[in-house]
Design a protein around this motif. Structure first.
Motif, PDB file in Angstrom:
ATOM      1  N   PRO A   3       0.821  -1.218   0.000  1.00  0.00           N
ATOM      2  CA  PRO A   3       0.000   0.000   0.000  1.00  0.00           C
ATOM      3  C   PRO A   3       0.851   1.262   0.000  1.00  0.00           C
ATOM      4  N   ILE A   4       0.401   2.252  -0.756  1.00  0.00           N
ATOM      5  CA  ILE A   4       1.136   3.509  -0.818  1.00  0.00           C
ATOM      6  C   ILE A   4       0.260   4.718  -0.490  1.00  0.00           C
ATOM      7  N   SER A   5      -1.054   4.563  -0.548  1.00  0.00           N
ATOM      8  CA  SER A   5      -1.959   5.657  -0.179  1.00  0.00           C
ATOM      9  C   SER A   5      -3.378   5.115  -0.168  1.00  0.00           C
ATOM     10  N   ASP A   6      -4.308   5.905   0.357  1.00  0.00           N
ATOM     11  CA  ASP A   6      -5.709   5.524   0.290  1.00  0.00           C
ATOM     12  C   ASP A   6      -6.531   6.685  -0.235  1.00  0.00           C
ATOM     13  N   VAL A 160      -7.740   1.526  -1.420  1.00  0.00           N
ATOM     14  CA  VAL A 160      -6.325   1.651  -1.099  1.00  0.00           C
ATOM     15  C   VAL A 160      -5.513   1.454  -2.372  1.00  0.00           C
ATOM     16  N   ARG A 161      -4.616   2.377  -2.630  1.00  0.00           N
ATOM     17  CA  ARG A 161      -3.724   2.240  -3.789  1.00  0.00           C
ATOM     18  C   ARG A 161      -2.536   1.380  -3.387  1.00  0.00           C
ATOM     19  N   VAL A 162      -2.296   0.340  -4.155  1.00  0.00           N
ATOM     20  CA  VAL A 162      -1.201  -0.581  -3.853  1.00  0.00           C
ATOM     21  C   VAL A 162      -0.274  -0.692  -5.049  1.00  0.00           C
ATOM     22  N   LEU A 163       0.973  -0.919  -4.727  1.00  0.00           N
ATOM     23  CA  LEU A 163       2.005  -1.117  -5.739  1.00  0.00           C
ATOM     24  C   LEU A 163       2.179  -2.609  -5.939  1.00  0.00           C
ATOM     25  N   ILE A 164       2.068  -3.061  -7.183  1.00  0.00           N
ATOM     26  CA  ILE A 164       2.225  -4.486  -7.459  1.00  0.00           C
ATOM     27  C   ILE A 164       3.266  -4.678  -8.557  1.00  0.00           C
ATOM     28  N   LEU A 165       3.842  -5.869  -8.541  1.00  0.00           N
ATOM     29  CA  LEU A 165       4.815  -6.253  -9.561  1.00  0.00           C
ATOM     30  C   LEU A 165       4.322  -7.550 -10.185  1.00  0.00           C
ATOM     31  N   PRO A 166       3.442  -7.460 -11.210  1.00  0.00           N
ATOM     32  CA  PRO A 166       2.844  -8.679 -11.772  1.00  0.00           C
ATOM     33  C   PRO A 166       3.885  -9.557 -12.459  1.00  0.00           C
ATOM     34  N   PHE A 167       3.711 -10.844 -12.286  1.00  0.00           N
ATOM     35  CA  PHE A 167       4.617 -11.816 -12.924  1.00  0.00           C
ATOM     36  C   PHE A 167       3.858 -12.501 -14.062  1.00  0.00           C
ATOM     37  N   LEU A 172       6.147  -2.290 -12.747  1.00  0.00           N
ATOM     38  CA  LEU A 172       5.448  -1.807 -11.562  1.00  0.00           C
ATOM     39  C   LEU A 172       4.119  -1.161 -11.956  1.00  0.00           C
ATOM     40  N   ARG A 173       3.075  -1.510 -11.239  1.00  0.00           N
ATOM     41  CA  ARG A 173       1.766  -0.930 -11.506  1.00  0.00           C
ATOM     42  C   ARG A 173       1.130  -0.500 -10.196  1.00  0.00           C
ATOM     43  N   VAL A 174       0.262   0.500 -10.275  1.00  0.00           N
ATOM     44  CA  VAL A 174      -0.509   0.950  -9.127  1.00  0.00           C
ATOM     45  C   VAL A 174      -1.969   0.696  -9.424  1.00  0.00           C
ATOM     46  N   ILE A 175      -2.639  -0.030  -8.519  1.00  0.00           N
ATOM     47  CA  ILE A 175      -4.056  -0.306  -8.684  1.00  0.00           C
ATOM     48  C   ILE A 175      -4.779   0.043  -7.383  1.00  0.00           C
ATOM     49  N   GLU A 176      -6.091   0.198  -7.470  1.00  0.00           N
ATOM     50  CA  GLU A 176      -6.916   0.447  -6.291  1.00  0.00           C
ATOM     51  C   GLU A 176      -7.665  -0.828  -5.941  1.00  0.00           C
ATOM     52  N   VAL A 177      -7.607  -1.195  -4.672  1.00  0.00           N
ATOM     53  CA  VAL A 177      -8.322  -2.374  -4.202  1.00  0.00           C
ATOM     54  C   VAL A 177      -9.014  -2.032  -2.888  1.00  0.00           C
ATOM     55  N   GLU A 241     -13.847  11.194 -10.441  1.00  0.00           N
ATOM     56  CA  GLU A 241     -13.056  10.393  -9.518  1.00  0.00           C
ATOM     57  C   GLU A 241     -12.653   9.076 -10.146  1.00  0.00           C
ATOM     58  N   ARG A 242     -13.532   8.495 -10.945  1.00  0.00           N
ATOM     59  CA  ARG A 242     -13.210   7.217 -11.569  1.00  0.00           C
ATOM     60  C   ARG A 242     -12.097   7.366 -12.587  1.00  0.00           C
ATOM     61  N   ARG A 243     -12.035   8.549 -13.225  1.00  0.00           N
ATOM     62  CA  ARG A 243     -10.979   8.774 -14.216  1.00  0.00           C
ATOM     63  C   ARG A 243      -9.672   9.207 -13.580  1.00  0.00           C
ATOM     64  N   ARG A 244      -9.777   9.830 -12.405  1.00  0.00           N
ATOM     65  CA  ARG A 244      -8.597  10.411 -11.795  1.00  0.00           C
ATOM     66  C   ARG A 244      -7.631   9.342 -11.305  1.00  0.00           C
ATOM     67  N   ARG A 245      -6.369   9.593 -11.480  1.00  0.00           N
ATOM     68  CA  ARG A 245      -5.337   8.714 -10.941  1.00  0.00           C
ATOM     69  C   ARG A 245      -4.571   9.497  -9.890  1.00  0.00           C
ATOM     70  N   GLY A 246      -4.096   8.804  -8.880  1.00  0.00           N
ATOM     71  CA  GLY A 246      -3.385   9.448  -7.793  1.00  0.00           C
ATOM     72  C   GLY A 246      -1.990   9.839  -8.197  1.00  0.00           C
ATOM     73  N   PRO A 247      -1.246  10.440  -7.291  1.00  0.00           N
ATOM     74  CA  PRO A 247       0.095  10.921  -7.578  1.00  0.00           C
ATOM     75  C   PRO A 247       1.098   9.791  -7.829  1.00  0.00           C
ATOM     76  N   TRP A 248       0.708   8.519  -7.522  1.00  0.00           N
ATOM     77  CA  TRP A 248       1.632   7.409  -7.703  1.00  0.00           C
ATOM     78  C   TRP A 248       1.394   6.689  -9.030  1.00  0.00           C
ATOM     79  N   GLY A 249       0.431   7.113  -9.787  1.00  0.00           N
ATOM     80  CA  GLY A 249       0.220   6.413 -11.052  1.00  0.00           C
ATOM     81  C   GLY A 249      -1.186   6.671 -11.586  1.00  0.00           C
TER      82      GLY A 249
END
Length: 249
Positions: A3-6, A160-167, A172-177, A241-249
């Motif tokens: 997690p990097i932000s909410d 919550v915005r989380v940083l993931i590293l998909p295999f 690196l990607r940022v998604i909201e969960v 809000e649905r279109r907006r992306r946070g400062p991390w991605g």
């Protein structure tokens, strides 16, 4: 999943959360000014050493003889000590992300008492699992685990915005969960890690994390302000809000 932000803004200023972060950072800067032997003595004096508190076990090999036997105040002082930059950075990030909303749901005084109580409960859980451990327990993670447990009870649908590293795609990607997914995954990870680790050995105090989390889930029932609901439903999001992306991605 890191997690990097909410996206769960609340009206108000989380002064107590900021105060705990500032206190931990200032203590850590003081730690950096100490030579290694002096820092080790600080950890053994102000960290929570189960063997000293329970009167069982033996002093760790080579440990400085600075503990005060039965000094239960170390359950509190240990919360403000950290063992390295990664240790404090991870703890303070989690407190920064999740602490403000929990504080605003409780009020400053209640949140202050709640945070300390969760930290003490977490330390007691670790001591219960390993009463003869001669190594100092330090860090704010037990108290912060309580904050996470309270957040799960209050805002399970918070995004919550989380940083993931998909295999196998190493990007690196940022998604909201939902918070329930992030915090539920974190709790299960702590629980499983605790089952496969030796609590008497130095390392991560997984029992403290589990104990603090459960304490937070219980204490929030009485610590939240009147009128603050549990399991708050997700609020509708505007198209912007649905279109907006946070400062991390």
């Amino acid at each position: 999943m890191f997690p990097i932000s909410d996206d769960n803004s609340r009206p108000g200023t989380p002064y107590v959360t900021w105060g705990f972060i500032a206190a931990c950072v200032l203590v850590f800067l003081w730690e950096l000014s100490l030579p290694d032997k002096a820092l080790e003595a600080v950890f053994y004096r102000y960290g929570a050493v189960a063997a000293q508190l329970t009167g069982t076990g033996e002093q760790a090999m080579g440990a400085p003889a600075v503990n005060v036997s039965g000094d239960w105040s170390t359950l509190v002082t240990s919360m403000f000590l950290h063992g390295g930059l990664a240790h404090i950075a991870g703890n303070m990030l989690y407190l920064w992300i999740f602490g403000d909303n929990v504080e605003l749901a409780m009020g400053r005084v209640r949140f202050f008492l709640f945070y300390i109580a969760c930290g003490v409960a977490a330390a007691l859980a670790q001591i219960w699992m390993s009463p003869a451990s001669a190594f100092p327990m330090i860090g704010a993670s037990g108290a912060i685990s309580g904050v996470l447990g309270a957040y799960l009870m209050l805002y399970p649908y918070g995004r919550v915005r989380v940083l993931i590293l998909p295999f196998p795609i190493i990007i690196l990607r940022v998604i909201e969960v939902p918070a329930m997914l992030v915090l539920g995954f974190w709790f299960v990870l702590q629980l499983l890690s605790g089952l496969f680790s030796n609590p008497a050995e130095p390392g991560v105090a997984f029992a403290a994390h589990v104990g603090g989390f459960l304490a937070g889930m219980i204490l929030v029932l009485v610590a939240r302000q009147p009128g603050v609901p549990l399991f708050e439903k997700p609020r509708p999001r505007s198209p912007w809000e649905r279109r907006r992306r946070g400062p991390w991605g």
